[in-house]
Write an enzyme that holds these catalytic residues in place. Sequence first.
Site, PDB file in Angstrom:
ATOM      1  N   ASP A 101       0.830  -1.205   0.000  1.00  9.04           N
ATOM      2  CA  ASP A 101       0.000   0.000   0.000  1.00  9.04           C
ATOM      3  C   ASP A 101       0.866   1.258   0.000  1.00  9.04           C
ATOM      4  O   ASP A 101       2.011   1.227   0.455  1.00  9.04           O
ATOM      5  CB  ASP A 101      -0.862   0.075   1.272  1.00  9.04           C
TER       6      ASP A 101
HETATM    7  N1  URA Z   1      -1.245  -6.039   3.931  1.00  5.47           N
HETATM    8  C1  URA Z   1      -1.702  -4.772   3.942  1.00  5.47           C
HETATM    9  O1  URA Z   1      -2.690  -4.474   4.585  1.00  5.47           O
HETATM   10  N2  URA Z   1      -1.025  -3.847   3.243  1.00  5.47           N
HETATM   11  C2  URA Z   1       0.095  -4.108   2.532  1.00  5.47           C
HETATM   12  O2  URA Z   1       0.681  -3.211   1.919  1.00  5.47           O
HETATM   13  C3  URA Z   1       0.553  -5.436   2.538  1.00  5.47           C
HETATM   14  C4  URA Z   1      -0.143  -6.382   3.234  1.00  5.47           C
END
Ligand code: URA
Length: 233
Positions: A101
């Site tokens: 993310d």
């Molecule tokens: N899980 C999440 O919530 N975000 C990420 O970036 C990777 C795994």
Amino acid sequence: MRINKYLSSIGVASRREIDRLVESGSVIVNGTMATPGMQVSEKDVIEINGKKLHKKSEKKLYFMLNKPTGVISAAKDDRGRKTVVDLIKCKERIYPVGRLDFDTEGLILLTNDGDFFNKLMHPKSEVYKEYHVDVMGRVNKLEMDKLKRGIKLEDGITLPAKVELLDSSHETSKLRITIREGRNRQVRRMCKAIGHPVIHLKREKIGELGLGDLKKGGFRELTKKEVEYLYSL
Ligand code: URA
């Protein structure tokens, strides 16, 4: 051969990724913008995001990056935001293997090897990914067990996970969570589902491959041994 099939067969990216590139106008064939489903062959001169494709002679490249927050996990961003590819000083066209993310940091791999990408991204590959997670509030044993067994999310129950409590106070807890799926915002959704929203999230490992002492925003090429290891997963 159809353009998505042709480009994935020579290891550029997955067919879906190629469809996206074609639709966004990033693929040029013999000087003209490519259209979805068009037929191409070895004879055609193909450029992707302004970079000419070096077919069979293309050297396979593999990088690890310690992604900072505030960076997009994509080759290109429509809104002009910085991407993980922008952080790697590489003249060849590479793309991230999976996503973190915008607000997650840590280990992400980048490559121009479509087979490597497909191998690691295939849902059946179930490669373990380890995250260090700071959450709000004190996580108790019952909640830990829920995370371990599997949590019901909108897109189904999560597979069993490894979960360790590293530290906790009244305000926050530190967890190490290892999952073998890659659903969208999965760790954040799992923690929210047990009532402990994520404050900070960092991916530390993919399989046994860790960041080591790579500093935030730093990158390096993978060794031959590391590439072989990841292929073996
Ligand atoms: N899980 C999440 O919530 N975000 C990420 O970036 C990777 C795994």
